[in-house]
Structure formats: C-alpha cells, structure tokens
Write a protein that holds these residues in place. Structure first.
Motif: not given
Length: 426
Positions: A121-130, A162-177
């Motif tokens: 989940t944390a390594c979803h392509p919606v996020l940057s590699s960093e 990066r961490i704050v934006r990543a969590k927000r992005t995952l929530a907005e994209a509704k990334v499945p667990f």
C-alpha cells in the motif's frame, strides 16, 4: 516499576509493536493515515494509564483494543461515515464479541500478511519513489522523520512533507489495502524490495539512539522478505534480497560486545555467526543464480556477503572477488555509497593507498557531505598508512556526524588510538 521504567517499557513496546498495530488498524479502517493517528492515540493512552496500572501482560493487544475502541466510537459519532460504518459493522460485531484471549490471538493472526499489505500500500505507484520509501519506513519501521532524513541524506522538513503528502494522496486515491497481482505486482516489486532492505539496514545499523542495532526491525524485514519470496518464487532479485538479509543477520550476535559496544566485521568472533542463517542465505543465493537471469543489485550484494560468510578467518576473505563484484554493482547501480564500499574492498585487496585514491575522489560529492562513513573510512585508510594525525581528525569528524551513541563512542576511541600512536612516534 518506577514511572521512568514504565515509560522506557512503553517506548520499547512501541518500537516492537507499532508496525503490526498500524498494519492491523489499516485493515480495520482502510486508511493508512487514520490508522497511524489511531495508533498514536493508543500510545498516548498508554503513556497516561500504564504508569498507574502497570504494563499489561499483552501490551500489543492492549494498544490494538484501545485503538479499535477509538475507531468504533469515532465511526458511531460521525454520520458522514455511515457507509463505512455499514461496511465495517459485521467485522466490528465479531471483534466486540471476542474474549480477551481471542483478541490476543486475533492480533497475531495474519500479522505477516498485514505487514506485507501495508508495504505494498505504501509503495503504490500513485506515490513518488521517495515518498514510498519514507512512508513505509515511518509506518513499518517506526522511525522518526529525523531518522528517515538521515537515512536519505536529505533535510528533515523534506521527509516530513513527503510523509504528510503521501498519506493524503493514498486517502484521496482510495488505494486498496491488498497485495497486488499480475503485472501490478511486478511494477511495484522493485520499490518494495528497496523499502524492505532499508528497514533491515535501519535495524542492522541504527541511524540514531543508544543502541548499535534494533533487531526487531531486522526480524520484520526478514519476515517480509520471506513472505514475498513465497509470493514471487520466480523472481531472482527477491531471493537475492532474502539471501543478503539472511547472511547479514547471521552476524548479529557477533556485532556487539558484552556492554553493547560495536564490533566491526574483521574483529568479530566468527564462531558466533549463525550457521543456520548462513546456510539459508547461501541456498537463497543459489536459487537466485540458478534462474539464469542477469545478476541484479541484490543478487550481487548477496554474493558479496557470501564471500564473507564462506571465509573462516578475515585473512581468508577473497577481497579481489569482492572488489570485482562491487565493480559490477557500480556499473548496474551508480552510487557514491557503492563507490565508497568498492574503495574499501580495493584497499583490502590491493593496499590502503589504492583505496585512499578512490575515497579522496569522493570528497567533493555533495550527497556525502554529512555521511559519517566517508570520514570514517578515510580515517581507517590514513591510519593504516601511518598518517595518524590526519586519521584522528577524520575519526573525530565522523564522530561529530553520526547520531548513534555507540558508533560515536567507537569513533572517538579510534581517534584517541591514533593520537596515542602519533605521540608514541614523536
């Protein structure tokens, strides 16, 4: 138990349990950011209650129960989450009906799978590699933003953003667990491997704090790697990473002395190396190499580790082969840190003067400006060449850069040894 001892116990429990707690809560609330907040709320509750009531018999279960109660109360209060309430009602009802022993079992049930789902989940392509690496180190490693920044060699505010934006992005994209399948699995595999290995490395050589190692992180990384190897049996790089971690972990008992002081590789008692882990690592390396695929970064690093594992004494180490493997690795994965490791191997194979030439060429590298191992390696080579005054200054500089108390003490001791050698000469 005094209040101070209780607080120490709470922080120790948090280091061990936080990844499992966040993973289990993510499965429960389907939101990584909210899961971390609930876990932090449970930690605050523990800090308030445990000094009075004592540390529970199963502190992980207590934290999970507290966090889930908060999640349930929040869902019931918030009418806007009615749909999610309906989706989770069955699970909540089943959980509420469990007795405490059942809760303890549920906490451990599928924990490895939950951790692996959390990594993917944390390594979803919606996020940057960093962002993928930073978020997973935060969630699974329990690392602070400062520790992650040190690992990345970047400013702390950058990692925090990066961490704050990543969590927000995952929530907005509704990334499945979930663990992905098919082409999506292959797409995310490289990032996941990098994350797992960074977690292992943080456990193997802690960035900061009073301890040289954090074995629980190594164990989590090894478990994740083994699970991943079972999911992807035909991926040589997965087996290469597992081989590398198994062999590295085999040395852990020999890496510290009676009082926790660090013992460097060439000074270790090799009789303390875990032969079972070495055999497992060599078997995984054979499995990776038998695939016939070109050797990737983890297979090459595992081959380097295998050279050390096969040497019964430091003198028997095949440093020329190690230098050659680092040469392959540099071609495949150009990096100043890899170049620094190659310089060490060159110095062992062909003399400290040859290694020092390569190290000196790295001095202008911006990314190594605050990297303590650069002056540490340079100090070692200068010491071997008898340039003790220069070596002392390098060890002192390295000590000023490291955030690990044990490592700082070792470096200052080496600086003092150089000063004594210099005085003896004069």
């Amino acid at each position: 138990m005094t209040a101070t001892e209780t607080q120490r116990a709470i922080h120790a429990v948090w280091r061990i349990e936080s990844a499992r707690l966040i993973a289990g809560l993510t499965r429960f609330v389907r939101d990584v950011g909210r899961a971390e907040e609930l876990a932090q709320d449970a930690l605050v509750a523990a800090l308030e209650q445990w000094p009075k009531s004592g540390v529970p018999t199963n502190p992980g279960a207590w934290l999970m129960a507290t966090a889930k109660h908060r999640a349930i109360d929040e869902i019931r209060r918030n009418q806007r989450l009615e749909r999610k309430h309906e989706e989770l009602s069955h699970e909540m009802q089943a959980w509420q009906e469990q007795s405490t022993p059942d809760l303890d079992a549920a906490l451990d049930d599928d924990v490895g799978d939950d951790l692996l789902r959390l990594v993917f989940t944390a390594c979803h392509p919606v996020l940057s590699s960093e962002a993928r690496v930073a978020l997973t180190l935060r969630l699974l490693g329990g690392l602070t933003t400062d520790e992650i920044a040190r690992a990345f060699l970047v400013p702390e505010p950058t990692v925090a953003q990066r961490i704050v934006r990543a969590k927000r992005t995952l929530a907005e994209a509704k990334v499945p667990f979930e663990v992905p399948r098919g082409p999506e699995l292959a797409e995310r595999l490289s990032s996941v491997l990098g994350v797992i290995y960074l977690i292992f490395n943080e456990g193997y050589s802690a960035t900061a704090g009073d301890d040289w190692m954090r074995p629980e992180l190594c164990q989590d990384a090894l478990r994740l790697g083994r699970i991943l190897a079972g999911l992807t049996p035909n991926e040589p790089e997965v087996h290469g990473l597992v081989a590398l971690m198994e062999i590295q972990a085999s040395r852990m008992r020999a890496r510290t002395g009676p009082t926790g002081e660090p013992i460097l590789l060439l000074d270790q008692n090799r009789a303390l190396w875990d032969q079972l882990l070495i055999r497992r690592g060599l078997a995984e390396l054979d499995r990776a190499e038998q695939s016939g695929a070109p050797r990737g970064p983890y297979v090459l690093q595992a081959a380097i580790a295998a050279c050390h594992a096969r040497a019964r004494t430091p003198e028997a180490t095949d440093w020329a082969r190690i230098a050659g493997l680092y040469g392959e690795l540099v071609q495949l994965m150009p990096s100043p840190v890899v170049e620094l490791n190659r310089a060490v191997a060159i110095s062992m194979a062909f003399g400290p003067a040859e290694g020092l030439k390569l190290v000196d060429a790295l001095l202008p590298e911006p990314s190594l400006k605050s990297y303590h191992l650069l002056p540490s390696v340079r100090g070692d080579l200068l010491s071997k060449l008898g340039r003790f005054d220069e070596a002392r200054k390098e060890f002192e500089r390295a000590a000023s850069l490291t955030r690990n108390a044990r490592e700082r003490k070792l470096l200052l001791e080496r600086a003092e040894a150089c000063a004594e050698s210099s005085r003896a000469r004069h």
